[in-house]
Design an enzyme around this catalytic site. Structure first.
Site, PDB file in Angstrom:
ATOM      1  CG  ASN A  49      -0.165  -0.079   2.515  1.00 33.56           C
ATOM      2  OD1 ASN A  49       0.636   0.845   2.919  1.00 33.56           O
ATOM      3  ND2 ASN A  49      -0.358  -1.260   3.241  1.00 33.56           N
ATOM      4  CG  ASP A  75      -6.325  -5.960   6.355  1.00 29.57           C
ATOM      5  OD1 ASP A  75      -5.924  -5.772   7.467  1.00 29.57           O
ATOM      6  OD2 ASP A  75      -7.356  -5.042   6.070  1.00 29.57           O
ATOM      7  CE  LYS A 124       8.578 -11.076 -14.725  1.00 31.19           C
ATOM      8  NZ  LYS A 124       9.497 -10.574 -15.856  1.00 31.19           N
ATOM      9  N   PRO A 146      -2.079 -12.325  10.170  1.00 32.87           N
ATOM     10  CG  PRO A 146       0.114 -12.505  11.351  1.00 32.87           C
ATOM     11  CD  PRO A 146      -0.743 -12.518  10.115  1.00 32.87           C
ATOM     12  CG  ASP A 147      -5.494  -7.402  13.725  1.00 31.73           C
ATOM     13  OD1 ASP A 147      -4.915  -6.613  14.504  1.00 31.73           O
ATOM     14  OD2 ASP A 147      -6.697  -6.782  13.355  1.00 31.73           O
ATOM     15  CB  ILE A 148       0.352  -6.940  14.388  1.00 29.65           C
ATOM     16  CG1 ILE A 148       0.877  -7.693  13.262  1.00 29.65           C
ATOM     17  CG2 ILE A 148       1.404  -6.697  15.372  1.00 29.65           C
ATOM     18  CD1 ILE A 148       1.873  -6.662  12.467  1.00 29.65           C
ATOM     19  CE  LYS A 179     -10.872  -0.809  10.949  1.00 32.51           C
ATOM     20  NZ  LYS A 179     -10.087   0.248   9.923  1.00 32.51           N
ATOM     21  CE  LYS A 194      -7.933  -4.169  14.363  1.00 32.71           C
ATOM     22  NZ  LYS A 194      -6.988  -4.352  13.369  1.00 32.71           N
TER      23      LYS A 194
HETATM   24  O1  PMT Z   1       2.964   6.054   6.517  1.00 34.53           O
HETATM   25  P1  PMT Z   1       2.262   7.103   6.339  1.00 34.53           P
HETATM   26  O2  PMT Z   1       2.286   7.388   4.741  1.00 34.53           O
HETATM   27  O3  PMT Z   1       2.638   8.517   6.823  1.00 34.53           O
HETATM   28  O4  PMT Z   1       0.538   7.200   6.266  1.00 34.53           O
HETATM   29  C1  PMT Z   1       0.146   7.091   7.581  1.00 34.53           C
HETATM   30  C2  PMT Z   1      -1.000   6.026   7.613  1.00 34.53           C
HETATM   31  C3  PMT Z   1      -2.237   6.698   7.014  1.00 34.53           C
HETATM   32  C4  PMT Z   1      -0.527   4.709   7.199  1.00 34.53           C
HETATM   33  C5  PMT Z   1      -1.465   5.816   9.199  1.00 34.53           C
HETATM   34  O5  PMT Z   1      -1.713   7.069   9.886  1.00 34.53           O
HETATM   35  C6  PMT Z   1      -2.242   4.943   9.632  1.00 34.53           C
HETATM   36  O6  PMT Z   1      -3.671   5.158   9.593  1.00 34.53           O
HETATM   37  N1  PMT Z   1      -2.028   3.572   9.723  1.00 34.53           N
HETATM   38  C7  PMT Z   1      -3.119   2.449  10.006  1.00 34.53           C
HETATM   39  C8  PMT Z   1      -3.312   1.967   8.634  1.00 34.53           C
HETATM   40  C9  PMT Z   1      -4.379   0.711   8.859  1.00 34.53           C
HETATM   41  O7  PMT Z   1      -3.824  -0.315   8.595  1.00 34.53           O
HETATM   42  O8  PMT Z   1      -5.542   0.834   9.198  1.00 34.53           O
HETATM   43  P2  PMT Z   1      -6.653  -0.263   9.745  1.00 34.53           P
HETATM   44  O9  PMT Z   1      -7.843   0.329   9.807  1.00 34.53           O
HETATM   45  O10 PMT Z   1      -6.667  -1.241   8.547  1.00 34.53           O
HETATM   46  O11 PMT Z   1      -6.145  -1.143  10.731  1.00 34.53           O
HETATM   47  C10 PMT Z   1      -6.374  -0.799  11.947  1.00 34.53           C
HETATM   48  C11 PMT Z   1      -5.380  -1.012  13.084  1.00 34.53           C
HETATM   49  O12 PMT Z   1      -5.045  -2.354  13.162  1.00 34.53           O
HETATM   50  C12 PMT Z   1      -3.980  -0.190  12.687  1.00 34.53           C
HETATM   51  O13 PMT Z   1      -3.280   0.204  13.878  1.00 34.53           O
HETATM   52  C13 PMT Z   1      -3.084  -1.202  12.080  1.00 34.53           C
HETATM   53  O14 PMT Z   1      -1.659  -0.983  12.309  1.00 34.53           O
HETATM   54  C14 PMT Z   1      -3.455  -2.397  12.668  1.00 34.53           C
HETATM   55  N2  PMT Z   1      -3.389  -3.665  12.132  1.00 34.53           N
HETATM   56  C15 PMT Z   1      -4.251  -3.958  10.984  1.00 34.53           C
HETATM   57  C16 PMT Z   1      -4.241  -5.086  10.209  1.00 34.53           C
HETATM   58  C17 PMT Z   1      -3.272  -6.200  10.459  1.00 34.53           C
HETATM   59  N3  PMT Z   1      -3.246  -7.368  10.190  1.00 34.53           N
HETATM   60  N4  PMT Z   1      -2.593  -5.582  11.786  1.00 34.53           N
HETATM   61  C18 PMT Z   1      -2.634  -4.826  12.406  1.00 34.53           C
HETATM   62  O15 PMT Z   1      -1.766  -4.682  13.553  1.00 34.53           O
END
Ligand code: PMT
Length: 405
Positions: free
Chosen positions: A209, A278, A288, A304-306, A336, A340
């Protein structure tokens, strides 16, 4: 502050004429090791103790001295004062301290200090009797009352052969004091994830991303400035890694989780700013993939959701999540926060802001709403660095509340 849109710390080092001026060379080096950009202004008498060329070579910038001889810019003192995030006078002589206390503006340093809108730090260095003199002590109190930070001198043997208080603070301690804005996270271990993850499809392709790491790195810098010991687990990012922060580079979500779990057991605070993929390809293709058919299906499986895995630990630290949303910002973030089991979530709108700027992913700006179980706080559009400072303050406040109740 000129660098509101990037993460660099700009330090303007003002060297005045005392024997400790030779230590300014070491101060420049130490600040650079911490990722700071240093520019130097020196008085004419400072040049009796250390050469301009030395400071120019070390800082990598011209050394400023005379208000009226410059590279053609007439308002250099104002430009320099605006450029700086912090101004450090080291060593600061009794004479310069007296000028500052009296609001004098008769050379470059005293003038730019009057024009400064950032924090000014004064590190005195002088003979112990000059330091103890009531005139100096009154001047120091005047500066303190005006919000100028005094980096107190050390005691010990002095260049004049006498012993007492007045030696320039030891360089390491001086730099640490300069780089610590507050002690709100002193003694705390903060683990932060930042940047994207990359999920490999084959040796040359991956799913990822647009996260740049800017938000996570800004948080790390502000947490360190607040006195914390900071560990960043970073996905691929082109940003420079400031010294003074422990970095672990990872690529995939699985690697990020392993690195987080290694660090988080004795952590006080976990901030999950990374944009973790995700899903990942169910299967990694060793060679390739060839362009042999019109369509290609790649089966994805959940990563995994860390964050959820950390927050569900019995010894979980104070957990802060981010929620990158394109619609229903608060509503989705609150789901969330609850699902979480987080202490706090930073709801991050990603897209075009009301002022027409692209915010969120990969931009220098952001705008966030922070939710706790009981509160909602809005932070309007600002640089990621400025927002990071506000977010860290709020985290520290809520961490304290949780642990004092
Ligand atoms: O890096 P930049 O360019 O500065 O951009 C910043 C940002 C937009 C990436 C940052 O501010 C941000 O919003 N990060 C979280 C992005 C995200 O993955 O959001 P989410 O809604 O999908 O996830 C929710 C939370 O769960 C987040 O804290 C994420 O780190 C965590 N997560 C999500 C999926 C996963 N498999 N494991 C996780 O720990």
């Amino acid at each position: 502050m000129s660098n509101s849109n990037d993460l660099t710390l700009n330090i303007l080092l003002c060297v005045t004429g005392g024997i400790a001026a030779y230590k300014s060379a070491d101060i420049i080096r130490r600040l650079q090791e911490h990722g700071a950009v240093v520019r130097v202004v020196m008085t004419e008498s400072a040049e009796q103790f250390i050469g301009k060329v030395t400071l120019q070579a070390l800082s990598g910038h011209p050394v400023y001295q005379n208000m009226f001889i410059s590279d053609g810019r007439v308002m250099e003192h104002i430009d320099l004062a605006r450029w700086a995030d912090k101004i450090l006078l080291a060593p600061a002589t009794a004479n310069t301290i007296s000028k500052l206390a009296n609001g004098q503006a008769d050379d470059m340093i005293s003038t730019l200090c009057l024009a400064a809108d950032c924090t000014v730090y004064v590190a005195p260095s002088m003979n112990h009797a000059m330091w103890d003199n009531l005139a100096t002590q009154n001047n120091i109190e005047t500066l303190r009352a005006r919000g100028i930070k005094i980096i107190s001198p050390d005691s010990g043997d002095q260049a004049c052969g006498e012993t007492g208080e007045g030696r320039l603070k030891e360089t390491g301690a001086l730099v640490a004091e300069l780089l610590t804005d507050s002690t709100i996270l002193a003694g705390k271990k903060v683990v932060i994830t930042a940047g994207p993850t990359r999920e490999a499809i084959d040796p040359v392709r991956y799913i990822s991303n647009h996260s740049s790491g800017k938000m996570g790195y800004a948080l790390a810098q502000q947490a360190r400035l607040a006195g914390a010991k900071v560990h960043v687990i970073s996905g691929p990012s082109n940003l420079p890694q400031p010294a003074g922060i422990y970095f672990k580079n990872v690529t995939s979500a699985n690697e990020m989780q392993d690195a987080v779990l290694e660090q988080v057991n004795d952590a006080d605070i976990f901030i999950s700013a990374a944009a973790v993929a995700d899903y990942r390809p169910a299967e990694y293709i060793d060679n390739k993939i060839k362009k042999s058919s019109d369509t290609l299906e790649i089966k994805l499986i959940k990563n995994p959701d860390i964050l959820a895995n950390v927050s569900s630990k019995s010894n979980a630290p104070f957990c802060v999540g981010f929620a990158a949303e394109t619609q229903n910002l608060e509503e989705n973030a609150r789901i969330k926060l609850t699902n979480k089991n987080l202490d706090m979530i930073v709801a991050n709108y990603v897209g075009t802001s009301s002022s027409g700027n692209d915010i969120g992913f990969n931009s220098d700006k952001n705008s966030v709403t922070i939710l706790t179980k009981t509160n909602t706080v809005n932070f309007p559009e600002a640089s990621k660095n400025q927002l990071a400072k506000q977010i860290i303050n709020l985290i520290a406040e809520n961490y304290e509340k949780k642990h004092s109740s």
